[in-house]
Design a protein around this motif. Structure first.
Motif, PDB file in Angstrom:
ATOM      1  N   ASP A  64       0.820  -1.211   0.000  1.00 23.79           N
ATOM      2  CA  ASP A  64       0.000   0.000   0.000  1.00 23.79           C
ATOM      3  C   ASP A  64       0.857   1.267   0.000  1.00 23.79           C
ATOM      4  OD1 ASP A  64      -2.513   1.443   0.307  1.00 23.79           O
ATOM      5  OD2 ASP A  64      -1.847   1.865   2.344  1.00 23.79           O
ATOM      6  N   VAL A  65       2.147   1.116   0.311  1.00 23.58           N
ATOM      7  CA  VAL A  65       3.007   2.284   0.550  1.00 23.58           C
ATOM      8  C   VAL A  65       3.826   2.628  -0.686  1.00 23.58           C
ATOM      9  CG1 VAL A  65       4.887   3.199   1.958  1.00 23.58           C
ATOM     10  CG2 VAL A  65       3.211   1.676   2.985  1.00 23.58           C
ATOM     11  N   LEU A  66       3.791   3.891  -1.080  1.00 22.52           N
ATOM     12  CA  LEU A  66       4.675   4.394  -2.143  1.00 22.52           C
ATOM     13  C   LEU A  66       5.729   5.283  -1.465  1.00 22.52           C
ATOM     14  CD1 LEU A  66       2.474   5.486  -5.192  1.00 22.52           C
ATOM     15  CD2 LEU A  66       4.084   3.611  -5.099  1.00 22.52           C
ATOM     16  N   PRO A  67       6.948   4.775  -1.270  1.00 20.59           N
ATOM     17  CA  PRO A  67       7.944   5.552  -0.501  1.00 20.59           C
ATOM     18  C   PRO A  67       8.612   6.635  -1.332  1.00 20.59           C
ATOM     19  CG  PRO A  67       8.878   3.460  -1.154  1.00 20.59           C
ATOM     20  CD  PRO A  67       7.492   3.514  -1.753  1.00 20.59           C
ATOM     21  N   GLY A 197      -6.672  -2.246  -1.722  1.00 16.85           N
ATOM     22  CA  GLY A 197      -7.036  -0.824  -1.613  1.00 16.85           C
ATOM     23  C   GLY A 197      -5.968   0.058  -2.243  1.00 16.85           C
ATOM     24  N   GLY A 198      -4.703  -0.238  -1.928  1.00 17.81           N
ATOM     25  CA  GLY A 198      -3.599   0.532  -2.488  1.00 17.81           C
ATOM     26  C   GLY A 198      -3.518   0.375  -3.999  1.00 17.81           C
ATOM     27  N   ALA A 199      -3.727  -0.861  -4.470  1.00 15.66           N
ATOM     28  CA  ALA A 199      -3.641  -1.123  -5.918  1.00 15.66           C
ATOM     29  C   ALA A 199      -4.763  -0.405  -6.665  1.00 15.66           C
ATOM     30  CB  ALA A 199      -3.701  -2.619  -6.181  1.00 15.66           C
ATOM     31  N   ILE A 200      -5.963  -0.407  -6.089  1.00 11.32           N
ATOM     32  CA  ILE A 200      -7.105   0.266  -6.747  1.00 11.32           C
ATOM     33  C   ILE A 200      -6.854   1.777  -6.794  1.00 11.32           C
ATOM     34  CG2 ILE A 200      -9.568   0.831  -6.502  1.00 11.32           C
ATOM     35  CD1 ILE A 200      -9.902  -2.044  -5.328  1.00 11.32           C
ATOM     36  N   ARG A 201      -6.371   2.317  -5.654  1.00  9.07           N
ATOM     37  CA  ARG A 201      -6.092   3.757  -5.592  1.00  9.07           C
ATOM     38  C   ARG A 201      -5.035   4.143  -6.623  1.00  9.07           C
ATOM     39  NH1 ARG A 201      -5.624   3.958  -0.310  1.00  9.07           N
ATOM     40  NH2 ARG A 201      -3.364   3.904  -0.291  1.00  9.07           N
TER      41      ARG A 201
ATOM     42  N   LEU B 215     -13.619   1.269   3.877  1.00  2.00           N
ATOM     43  CA  LEU B 215     -13.018   2.325   4.704  1.00  2.00           C
ATOM     44  C   LEU B 215     -11.923   3.064   3.925  1.00  2.00           C
ATOM     45  CD1 LEU B 215     -12.765   0.522   8.170  1.00  2.00           C
ATOM     46  CD2 LEU B 215     -14.226   2.444   7.602  1.00  2.00           C
ATOM     47  N   ALA B 216     -11.131   2.292   3.152  1.00  2.11           N
ATOM     48  CA  ALA B 216     -10.064   2.922   2.359  1.00  2.11           C
ATOM     49  C   ALA B 216     -10.654   3.863   1.320  1.00  2.11           C
ATOM     50  CB  ALA B 216      -9.220   1.847   1.685  1.00  2.11           C
ATOM     51  N   ARG B 217     -11.791   3.464   0.749  1.00  2.00           N
ATOM     52  CA  ARG B 217     -12.444   4.304  -0.264  1.00  2.00           C
ATOM     53  C   ARG B 217     -12.996   5.572   0.388  1.00  2.00           C
ATOM     54  NH1 ARG B 217     -13.291   4.243  -5.245  1.00  2.00           N
ATOM     55  NH2 ARG B 217     -15.182   5.038  -6.233  1.00  2.00           N
ATOM     56  N   TRP B 218     -13.541   5.385   1.598  1.00  2.00           N
ATOM     57  CA  TRP B 218     -14.163   6.493   2.322  1.00  2.00           C
ATOM     58  C   TRP B 218     -13.113   7.504   2.775  1.00  2.00           C
ATOM     59  CZ3 TRP B 218     -19.211   7.661   2.949  1.00  2.00           C
ATOM     60  CH2 TRP B 218     -19.537   8.654   3.886  1.00  2.00           C
TER      61      TRP B 218
END
Lengths: 230, 244
Positions: A64-67, A197-201, B215-218
């Motif tokens: 999830d982290v982009l450093p 979540g990180g990949a979708i974002r 929650l991540a989307r929110w």
């Protein structure tokens, strides 16, 4: 404690320091990635499988982290070493959740320590500003070495603290089977959510999102196949 | 050991003194020193000025910093005005940061890690970890060495060299591979770890994962992975304590 035990602890401290130093300072060769740091820690502890499992779960969080740039991020290397120490030679279904929890706490504290490090490095640079303005190459050397030694000390202290907590958890923490298994399930679920979540974002709405969906479908199919076979 | 090779080795520590004031500046000065040695005898004053400039503020992706290092050193040898050399470094910071972050942090790193995680889940074991380290570091060292070589060869024309190179196209392509690899890895790793827990375990982890995604989307980027992980573990512990 036996001499062998002391050698293993010393090796873990050295490895945690190397992993912590790798994150930002040198050599940025991905030794700080949880999957690498935990696998090597598992090998040092004589339980490489534990290292792979702990590393895989913590890697889901780390994905999830982009450093990038001055962004604040956790330091997963020393955390992965401490987490593997909790899970090694224990039934992994019952220890993975606690190990992940410790790994996340140490990684978070590691992130705070990086901020401290950067401020201290700025002060070291400010103190030698006149020498830098005069073109003193020796001052550049001194700043570089002082800052790298400081980062190594930071990683060493972080690893030592993580291993101390791992040792305390090993001796003092008594969880019933249901709670320990539930923590493992929570760690896996939260890790999967974090990575996705990180990949979708990061994928946005274009072709990358489509590739993510194709990969997810392929992974789901393969996972189902592996379940039905195994 | 040649000056160029020493500079390449020192580029591995370009973030060794990263700080909020000069960011990678001092690390760049440290890497530039072996390349500027010949200037010391040829033009001592210019050498001193070049050392000062080499350690000034700089921030870019560390794996592409060699492009800026090589270009600015070449410009110093070419006798380009000091202000122009400083402007070149400043102008390269943003593009090299964006290009390198796209190529490495959003591309090569998740692509190779996703592949390694998928391989581990399918039974490859530690070999996948070694393969990940080898593939990543060979690519990274090749790009860093190419960057230094290209910067030294082109000097002030480094911008055109970057545009003409394969890097921008590669960054776009590898981003798709990265998305696929992460998408592939997550269900495989979850399936591998959840196998002993049966279908009830899968359902429980899936519900938690869904809550996490919502929650991540929110909350967006404020909802970090480590925060959610600790929250999920804390809530699980609390619920079990209440039930018990």
């Amino acid at each position: 404690m036996t001499a062998d035990g002391l050698v293993v602890i010393a090796a873990l401290l050295v490895w945690g320091t190397v992993a912590g130093l790798d994150l930002v300072s040198v050599p940025q060769a991905m030794l700080a990635r949880p999957i690498v740091a935990a696998t090597v820690a598992g090998w040092l502890l004589g339980d490489i499988e534990a290292g792979l499992r702990v590393g895989a779960v913590l890697e889901l969080f780390a994905l999830d982290v982009l450093p990038v740039g001055a962004v604040r991020y956790p330091d997963y290397g020393p955390g992965a070493v401490a987490a593997t120490a909790v899970s090694a030679h224990a039934p992994w279904e019952l220890s993975l959740g606690v190990a992940t929890g410790l790994g996340l706490v140490v990684a978070t504290v590691g992130g705070w320590s990086l901020r401290w490090l950067r401020h201290r490095n700025a002060r070291t640079t400010q103190r030698r500003a006149a020498a830098l303005r005069a073109g003193d190459a020796g001052a550049i050397h001194r700043i570089q070495y002082i800052c790298m030694v400081r980062d190594a000390a930071r990683a060493l202290v972080l690893t030592a603290a993580g291993l101390a907590v791992a040792w305390l958890l090993d001796g003092r923490l008594r969880l019933d089977r249901d709670t320990a298994a539930a923590l493992t399930l929570a760690a896996i679920g939260a890790g999967a959510a974090s990575a996705l979540g990180g990949a979708i974002r990061g994928a946005g709405t274009g072709a990358r999102l489509r590739w993510l969906a194709v990969g997810g479908a392929a992974g789901l199919g393969l996972a189902t196949l592996a379940w039905s076979i195994g | 050991m040649t000056g160029r090779f020493r500079a390449l080795l020192r580029l591995l520590a370009v973030q060794g003194s990263w700080n909020y004031e000069r960011m990678q500046g001092v690390g760049m000065g440290y890497a530039a020193e072996p390349l500027l040695e010949d200037l010391k005898t040829a033009d001592p004053l210019r050498h001193t000025e070049a050392v000062v400039r080499s350690a000034e503020f700089f921030n870019a992706n560390p794996y592409l910093a060699g492009l800026a290092l090589g270009a600015s050193v070449r410009a110093e040898y070419d006798g380009v005005a000091g202000e122009q050399v400083a402007r070149l470094r400043t102008a390269l910071s943003g593009p090299l940061g964006a290009l390198g972050d796209g190529l490495f942090w959003a591309g090569l790193v998740p692509a190779t890690l996703g592949a390694a995680l998928a391989a581990i889940a399918l039974g490859a074991g530690w070999v996948a970890v070694v393969a990940f380290l080898l593939v990543f570091n060979v690519c990274r060292l090749a790009v860093t060495a190419w960057g230094l070589r290209t910067g030294l060869a082109t000097g002030m024309r480094v911008g055109s060299a970057i545009t003409a190179s394969a890097l921008p196209r590669t960054a776009t392509r590898v981003a798709g591979v990265a998305a696929f690899a992460v998408g592939l890895a997550v269900p495989l790793v979850a399936g591998w770890l959840l196998r002993p827990f049966g279908s009830r375990g899968v359902a429980a982890a899936a519900v938690l994962a869904l809550i996490g995604l919502l929650l991540a989307r929110w909350f967006g980027a404020r909802f970090t992975a480590s925060r959610f992980g600790l929250l999920a573990l804390g809530a699980t512990l609390f619920l079990h304590w209440v039930i018990a």
